[in-house]
Design a protein around this motif. Structure first.
Motif, short mmCIF file in Angstrom:
data_model
loop_
_atom_site.label_atom_id
_atom_site.label_comp_id
_atom_site.label_asym_id
_atom_site.label_seq_id
_atom_site.Cartn_x
_atom_site.Cartn_y
_atom_site.Cartn_z
N GLN A 18 0.80 -1.22 0.00
CA GLN A 18 0.00 0.00 0.00
C GLN A 18 0.83 1.28 0.00
OE1 GLN A 18 -0.58 -2.60 1.97
NE2 GLN A 18 -2.67 -3.27 1.54
N VAL A 19 2.16 1.22 0.16
CA VAL A 19 2.99 2.42 0.19
C VAL A 19 3.24 2.88 -1.24
CG1 VAL A 19 5.19 3.42 0.88
CG2 VAL A 19 4.09 1.72 2.34
N ASN A 20 2.64 3.99 -1.64
CA ASN A 20 2.80 4.46 -3.02
C ASN A 20 3.11 5.95 -3.10
OD1 ASN A 20 0.36 5.56 -2.32
ND2 ASN A 20 -0.86 4.42 -3.79
N GLY A 21 3.47 6.54 -1.98
CA GLY A 21 3.78 7.96 -2.00
C GLY A 21 4.43 8.41 -0.70
N LYS A 22 4.64 9.71 -0.58
CA LYS A 22 5.37 10.26 0.57
C LYS A 22 4.54 11.30 1.32
CE LYS A 22 9.69 9.57 -1.95
NZ LYS A 22 10.99 10.16 -2.36
N SER A 23 3.23 11.14 1.24
CA SER A 23 2.34 12.05 1.94
C SER A 23 1.98 11.43 3.29
CB SER A 23 1.09 12.30 1.10
OG SER A 23 0.36 13.39 1.59
N PHE A 24 2.23 12.17 4.36
CA PHE A 24 1.97 11.70 5.72
C PHE A 24 1.27 12.79 6.51
CE2 PHE A 24 5.74 9.58 4.12
CZ PHE A 24 5.46 8.24 4.36
N GLY A 25 0.49 12.37 7.48
CA GLY A 25 -0.19 13.37 8.29
C GLY A 25 -1.16 12.74 9.26
N GLU B 7 3.23 17.72 -9.45
CA GLU B 7 4.02 18.61 -10.32
C GLU B 7 3.11 19.72 -10.80
OE1 GLU B 7 6.47 15.84 -9.24
OE2 GLU B 7 4.77 15.13 -10.44
N LEU B 8 3.62 20.95 -10.76
CA LEU B 8 2.79 22.10 -11.11
C LEU B 8 3.64 23.23 -11.68
CD1 LEU B 8 1.89 24.22 -8.02
CD2 LEU B 8 3.16 22.12 -7.75
N SER B 9 2.99 24.29 -12.09
CA SER B 9 3.57 25.54 -12.62
C SER B 9 4.71 25.30 -13.61
CB SER B 9 4.02 26.47 -11.48
OG SER B 9 5.13 26.01 -10.77
N PRO B 10 4.42 24.60 -14.74
CA PRO B 10 5.47 24.39 -15.75
C PRO B 10 5.82 25.71 -16.45
CG PRO B 10 3.35 23.66 -16.59
CD PRO B 10 3.14 24.01 -15.15
N TYR B 11 7.10 25.89 -16.76
CA TYR B 11 7.57 27.07 -17.50
C TYR B 11 8.66 26.63 -18.46
CZ TYR B 11 8.93 31.85 -18.53
OH TYR B 11 9.18 33.04 -19.18
N LEU B 12 8.37 26.68 -19.76
CA LEU B 12 9.33 26.29 -20.78
C LEU B 12 10.06 27.53 -21.25
CD1 LEU B 12 10.23 23.77 -22.47
CD2 LEU B 12 8.68 24.60 -24.25
N THR C 188 6.48 18.39 -5.49
CA THR C 188 6.60 17.84 -4.14
C THR C 188 7.30 16.48 -4.16
OG1 THR C 188 4.48 16.68 -4.23
CG2 THR C 188 4.43 18.96 -3.47
N GLY C 189 7.45 15.89 -5.33
CA GLY C 189 7.90 14.51 -5.42
C GLY C 189 9.39 14.30 -5.49
N HIS C 190 10.14 15.27 -6.02
CA HIS C 190 11.60 15.15 -6.08
C HIS C 190 12.21 15.68 -4.78
CE1 HIS C 190 11.63 14.07 -10.35
NE2 HIS C 190 10.68 14.98 -10.52
N PRO C 191 13.30 15.09 -4.30
CA PRO C 191 13.89 15.55 -3.03
C PRO C 191 14.24 17.04 -3.07
CG PRO C 191 14.86 13.47 -3.71
CD PRO C 191 14.01 13.92 -4.85
N GLY C 192 13.81 17.74 -2.02
CA GLY C 192 14.03 19.18 -1.98
C GLY C 192 14.16 19.69 -0.57
N TYR C 193 14.16 21.02 -0.45
CA TYR C 193 14.33 21.66 0.85
C TYR C 193 13.02 21.79 1.62
CZ TYR C 193 18.84 23.02 -1.11
OH TYR C 193 20.09 23.01 -1.68
N GLY C 194 11.90 21.76 0.90
CA GLY C 194 10.62 21.97 1.56
C GLY C 194 9.51 21.22 0.86
#
Length: 695
Positions: free
Chosen positions: A171-178, A394-399, A411-417
């Motif tokens: 059942q683990v398919n993401g990194k959303s916890f709360g 994934e959001l706000s695409p800018y080419l 939110t899915g790639h490792p980041g600072y926040g």
């Protein structure tokens, strides 16, 4: 004392072997503040706040709800655990942990009430009970520390550090916890900790910012919230949204209106609300602005009077009176299961990027691509693939103007926040093959939500929003980009579309094509007031370009863009010649084999256009004129020019034009239009023209 010391050490080693150790801490939340960016609920059914070192939550509905966050630095392929302490102030139903999903509608829940527990899996909003209500003496009536751990192929559930049940780990398919509440309840939550393996942030080598972010100042930023900055490709204008301002179309209760500011004399002018019909009672935002500045891609759709019509995307064009009522952009098989949406239109006006939730989405929202078709319809959105898209959002695409460098928030790639901004580059024309996304780093990214990143064609600055050191809730900043995250350099071609006789401006469309392949490279529109246009193009190509307007003939001109590593701007006006009897019109892009009458293939587009005009105007008759330079035998030059005239005529006839409508003559080098003493000017005399003899 020495034997006691040895026994104590041995006791510690034995405890470690017997009970194991928690992995390193990935996240530790004591709720002294909201540095991890929890989206706190404040609505009729839920009120949540962080105070007194706890998250205090009042839920007033029989339906369940969750407060969650996406922890992208956690490696969910390795073992990990999540725990939190719950104190019940008033219990109406269940409370517990949300574990390992992409969002609250796709996750696993451990729910407890009094001394009972159950486990529920939710997929696409539909609940499936994995374990029914079960009594466990490990669960206290109140003050429980609940923990869920992924260990190997199992998920284990603990109350107060004691295991009470386990299930398979599929059942683990993401990194959303709360945290979750089912039914009307009032709880406080503390000591939220995630243990596990921390993923590294993918930063470009040797990347560092040489200057801090620069607040754009009071001309742009206010005590209200500024969001979604979109810089014009020339870097001289900025569109953005302002929230709950008294200057909004609907006043201070109007959530979001579009504003514009110009960069004048080294500073940003006081922003102005661009008004109706682009702004209305709905949330309004500019998603992209064309390089010419004459088209705006907008969030949401509009009715015929400029009122709100629903979700989707629209486009508005500049007119002499202002912006037009936005037209809906028609995308085949368009649907979006999310209540959020962002879009972007490429600099060549031929590619749409969309942040949507669809049936093939990996997480809550993915980035898709759609292409302009001949009938002004856009193709069915295509997922750009798992290198960019994740089980997160994934959001706000800018080419960027180079057409290959994509900036996006995730939110899915490792980041600072919670959300960080990343950059990736398109590796081919499939639009599914991308380089590994690179985090653009701090100070652009922070512990909060970072999104809405915009870069001019020059690639020198990035524009973004931040809450740090803001005048209001969120301000717009810019920062000089380090080389590793800059887009590839492009050339910005600018000029005006003018009547060749009167020099008056003409409002029309402009097309740029790759001269070698005749493939369309970009389209633009001229400003109806002054005829101005701009278009961004890649280096190291030769382009033909022209404008079209009924009653005018547009000569295809060429521009060679040599290889270069820096941004440049080149001025090039486009002239349209009115159809008038006696008018001489130069065919710029008609080329022959040297010293022969044979056409080069690069001549076909220009001659095809002339054939099309002749067929659309059946009364039009022309006289062709062939010219050479003055080098060589004059008689042979006349003969060659006559042969070239015949070649052009025969080509037009082969395209369906009656031979009786075309006459012609070769003049050799007798009618020069430029100096014959230098090759750079002498080549201008080697040309083919036509004269309108009847219209």
């Amino acid at each position: 004392m020495k034997p006691v010391y040895v026994v104590f050490i041995l006791h510690l080693l034995a405890s470690t072997i017997l009970f194991g150790q928690n992995p390193p801490i990935v996240v530790e939340e004591r709720f002294d503040n909201n540095e991890n960016g929890w989206r706190l609920l404040n609505q009729p059914t839920d009120v949540a706040d962080i105070r007194g070192g706890k998250l205090v939550w009042q839920h007033n509905d029989v339906a369940g709800n969750a407060i969650s966050n996406y922890f992208n630095q956690l490696d969910t392929k390795a073992d990990f655990s999540v725990e939190a302490k719950f104190d019940v102030v008033k219990l109406g139903s269940e409370y517990g942990i949300m574990f390992g999903g992409s969002d609250q509608e796709n996750t696993l829940y451990l729910l407890v009430k009094n001394m009972q527990y159950r486990i529920v899996e939710v997929k696409k909003g539909k609940a499936n009970q994995i374990k029914d209500y079960t009594t466990s003496l490990k669960i206290k009536p109140n003050g429980n520390v609940l923990k869920a751990s992924k260990k190997g192929a199992e998920i284990q559930f603990y109350a107060n550090n004691v295991l009470f049940t386990q299930i398979p780990a599929t059942q683990v398919n993401g990194k959303s916890f709360g945290f979750a509440l089912w039914g009307s309840s009032n709880v406080s939550i503390d000591d939220f900790v995630i243990y596990g393996k921390k993923l590294p942030i993918n930063l470009a080598p040797n990347m560092h910012y040489n200057s801090p972010p620069e607040n754009l100042g009071k001309g742009v930023n206010s005590v209200y919230g500024e969001l979604t900055p979109v810089i014009t490709p020339d870097g001289k204008g900025l569109y953005f949204t302002r929230t709950y301002s008294p200057e909004n179309t609907g006043g201070a209760t109007d959530y979001q209106d579009i504003y514009f500011s110009s960069f004048v004399n080294g500073q940003w002018s006081k922003a102005v609300n661009i008004g109706k019909p682009v702004n209305n009672q709905a949330p309004n935002a500019v998603c992209a602005v064309s390089p010419d500045g004459n088209s705006l891609l907008l969030m949401n759709t509009y009715d015929s009077k400029g009122g709100a019509s629903g979700m989707g995307l629209s486009i508005s064009y500049r007119t002499k009176e202002g912006w037009s009522v936005p037209d809906k952009v028609n995308v085949r098989n368009y649907y979006n299961k999310s209540s959020f949406n962002e879009y972007f239109l490429s600099s060549d006006n031929k590619v749409l990027l969309l942040a949507l939730e669809r049936d093939d989405t990996y997480g809550t929202r993915d980035i898709y691509v759609s292409f302009l078709e001949d009938n002004n319809i856009w193709s069915t959105p295509k997922n750009i693939g798992p290198v960019v898209n994740t089980p997160g959002t994934e959001l706000s695409p800018y080419l960027a103007a180079d057409g290959v460098t994509l900036y996006f928030s995730s939110t899915g790639h490792p980041g600072y926040g919670k959300n960080d901004i990343f950059v990736t580059r398109r590796l081919d024309d499939t639009w599914t093959n991308w380089s590994e996304p690179v985090n653009v780093g701090m100070p652009v990214n922070s512990k909060g939500m970072d999104a809405y990143y915009s870069v001019p064609a020059s690639g020198d600055y990035a524009y973004f929003i931040s809450e740090e050191n803001a005048i209001g809730k969120a301000d717009i900043f810019r920062i000089k980009l380090p080389t590793p995250v800059k887009p590839k350099p492009v050339i910005l071609i600018y000029g005006k579309v003018l009547n060749s006789k009167t020099k008056e401006p003409i409002a029309t469309g402009i097309t740029y094509r790759d001269l070698d392949t005749d493939k369309e490279s970009g389209i633009a529109r001229s400003n109806p007031s002054d005829g101005s246009y701009k278009i961004a193009l890649p280096y190291d190509k030769v382009y033909s370009f022209f404008a079209e307007k009924e009653g005018f003939y547009s000569v295809r001109d060429t521009i060679t863009v040599p290889p270069n590593t820096v941004y440049r701007e080149i001025e090039r006006n486009i002239y349209l010649t009115p159809f008038q009897v006696g008018e001489d019109i130069l065919l710029n892009n008609v080329f022959f084999v040297r010293s022969k009458p044979d056409l080069l293939p690069s001549s076909y587009p220009e001659l095809n256009k002339l054939a099309k005009i002749l067929k659309e105007n059946p009364t039009l008759e022309i006289e062709l004129a062939g010219h050479t330079d003055n080098v060589g035998n004059p008689d042979l030059n006349i003969e060659l020019s006559q042969q070239r005239v015949e070649t052009v005529k025969n080509y037009l006839v082969s395209k369906g034009v009656s031979a009786e409508r075309i006459t012609g003559k070769g003049y050799g080098g007798a009618r020069p239009i430029a100096d014959n003493s230098k090759e750079e000017t002498r080549r201008l005399n080697r040309r083919v023209e036509f004269k309108i003899v009847k219209f």
